[in-house]
Motif scaffolding. Sequence first.
Motif, PDB file in Angstrom:
ATOM      1  N   LEU A  37      -9.730 -34.210  -1.874  1.00 17.86           N
ATOM      2  CA  LEU A  37     -10.973 -33.528  -2.022  1.00 17.86           C
ATOM      3  C   LEU A  37     -11.890 -34.204  -1.032  1.00 17.86           C
ATOM      4  N   ASP A  40     -11.520 -37.313   4.916  1.00 18.65           N
ATOM      5  CA  ASP A  40     -11.181 -38.706   5.542  1.00 18.65           C
ATOM      6  C   ASP A  40     -12.082 -39.567   5.132  1.00 18.65           C
ATOM      7  N   GLU A  63     -16.428 -43.871   0.530  1.00 21.17           N
ATOM      8  CA  GLU A  63     -17.178 -43.061   1.203  1.00 21.17           C
ATOM      9  C   GLU A  63     -16.347 -42.306   2.235  1.00 21.17           C
ATOM     10  N   SER A  64     -16.432 -41.072   2.129  1.00 18.16           N
ATOM     11  CA  SER A  64     -15.596 -40.169   3.112  1.00 18.16           C
ATOM     12  C   SER A  64     -16.558 -39.600   4.230  1.00 18.16           C
ATOM     13  N   VAL A  65     -16.057 -38.983   5.366  1.00 19.66           N
ATOM     14  CA  VAL A  65     -17.130 -38.497   6.310  1.00 19.66           C
ATOM     15  C   VAL A  65     -17.963 -37.430   5.380  1.00 19.66           C
ATOM     16  N   LYS A  66     -17.547 -36.843   4.372  1.00 20.81           N
ATOM     17  CA  LYS A  66     -18.226 -36.027   3.742  1.00 20.81           C
ATOM     18  C   LYS A  66     -18.999 -36.395   2.579  1.00 20.81           C
ATOM     19  N   ALA A  67     -18.499 -37.320   1.684  1.00 19.96           N
ATOM     20  CA  ALA A  67     -19.273 -37.756   0.644  1.00 19.96           C
ATOM     21  C   ALA A  67     -18.958 -39.282   0.036  1.00 19.96           C
ATOM     22  N   ALA A  68     -19.897 -39.644  -0.720  1.00 23.60           N
ATOM     23  CA  ALA A  68     -19.639 -40.821  -1.388  1.00 23.60           C
ATOM     24  C   ALA A  68     -19.307 -40.791  -2.693  1.00 23.60           C
ATOM     25  N   SER A  69     -18.488 -41.475  -3.355  1.00 24.47           N
ATOM     26  CA  SER A  69     -17.928 -41.481  -4.779  1.00 24.47           C
ATOM     27  C   SER A  69     -17.833 -42.634  -5.482  1.00 24.47           C
TER      28      SER A  69
ATOM     29  N   LYS B  17      -7.286 -26.413   5.636  1.00 31.68           N
ATOM     30  CA  LYS B  17      -7.854 -26.225   4.558  1.00 31.68           C
ATOM     31  C   LYS B  17      -9.078 -25.258   4.547  1.00 31.68           C
ATOM     32  N   ARG B 289     -26.852 -40.112   4.571  1.00 31.67           N
ATOM     33  CA  ARG B 289     -26.568 -38.849   4.382  1.00 31.67           C
ATOM     34  C   ARG B 289     -27.812 -37.783   4.173  1.00 31.67           C
ATOM     35  N   SER B 307     -23.943 -38.716   8.847  1.00 30.37           N
ATOM     36  CA  SER B 307     -22.536 -38.656   8.499  1.00 30.37           C
ATOM     37  C   SER B 307     -21.954 -39.863   9.104  1.00 30.37           C
ATOM     38  N   ARG B 334     -27.911 -44.841  -1.471  1.00 27.83           N
ATOM     39  CA  ARG B 334     -27.253 -44.998  -2.727  1.00 27.83           C
ATOM     40  C   ARG B 334     -27.901 -46.093  -3.762  1.00 27.83           C
TER      41      ARG B 334
END
Lengths: 130, 357
Positions: A37, A40, A63-69, B17, B289, B307, B334
């Motif tokens: 999900l 990268d 942290e991915s290119v898309k989002a932080a979690s 995907k 971001r 990004s 964050r």
Amino acid sequence: MMSNTPEELKYATSHEWVKADEEGNVTVGITDHAQDLLGDIVFVELPEVGSLVAATDEAGVVESVKAASDVYAPVAGEIIEVNEKLNDSPELVNSDPYGDGWFFKIKMSDSADLDNLLAADEYSEQCESE
Amino acid sequence: MGNKTALFQKHLDAGAKIVDFSGWDMPIHYGSQIEEHHKVRRSAGMFDVSHMTVVDISGAEATAFLQKLLANDVAKLTLDGKALYSGMLNVNGGIIDDLIVYRTDPGYRLVVNCATREKDLNWINKHADGFPVEVEERPEIALLAVQGPRAVDKVTSFLKGATAESVRNLKPFRSLAQDDWRFCRTGYTGEDGLEIMLPEADIASFWQQLLSEGVAPCGLGARDTLRLEAGMNLYGTDMDENITPQEANMGWTVALKDDRKFIGRQALEAKNTSHRLTGLIFRGRGVLRGHQEVITPDGKGEITSGSFSPTLGFSIALARIPAGDYKTVKVLLRSKEVEAEVVAPPFVRNGKAVFKQ
């Protein structure tokens, strides 16, 4: 595409996997479903060795290119080791989430915490219903 | 189930995907968006952009119509095939959409964003009323962007001698029509390459040929990091109807030389611009971001796109901040405050870091 969810591991609803050994230590990482999900992964923040965590505490960030979690501690205890390799090679989380992509190890303060985690089939069900 | 381009099955075959993108089922990546990104910077990649909207404008007054409709001046398109980037503005000077307009014989061709298709067509048709022009959407035209230092070589290896030669010699922002195809030396990556308009019926076999030549299928994920490194805006993210070209680092696309009365001009000339869009870089661990707050000595701003930059190995962003001369700003990343450097975009061109501090 079906994610890989090994039978022998336990899972947290927040997408960490847990592997317990006989001495009461657990290895923690994020699941194949979670890495897929996120896409990268480019940075991983790991907890301090020696720090104490309660179950469901924030213990790291991915942290991915898309989002932080956030990455949560699935069980309470002391952080006894972290996977330093992820500092330079965060992509290991994508390529080998259950192996070289592990995050940290916890010395459990109460092994009963494991009973609160999901079995592989329960976790797979959760992923499918998301 | 969303709309599908003529390449949908090819995307699945390549392991894509698929995600929803403004009602279209489009590939986000084919395994790793970072690898796709590097492929474009180092060799060649291809993007299905057939979901974008193609609109032809023709008729006796097509030039006059577009001179009213667009903030840039189509009079600059002195030759058949030339292309121009422009905003299409509302009466307040806000950006309805950004687009590329090509001079085609016998008129013009616009390529506009897919997410804004309906409002764009409504706006264009509304203003075409009363002009002797014809507005025709061309949904049967497919679009393939082939980008990267090897892109032109790869594409021309399939073309016949004279056409191959002409395509190789195309200058940036020029295009060449050949039968039902049009080869355009344009792109959204900061690399050399082509955007090719072709009949839907032709695109699957062309894709297959390029694939056999080692051109990598690339998804919307890599498209976004490539365009961000190239300092190019994304509509709906970096600008919208409440943002003027001057507030979106697009002042250069507004042609004010003569007294041409394009829609939005009056408002632009009356307005004092307090904010500007600039680049930020952050070399620490963490990723800038969109929507993160930016703090400057003159007030707050916001990251519009942010990004990780695969080429540079750290995070980059576009941010709209109070106009002023700053070397650094603070960003709330964050819940912790970090210092980001202010730089003039683009960040990367032709595979190399080019940002100015």
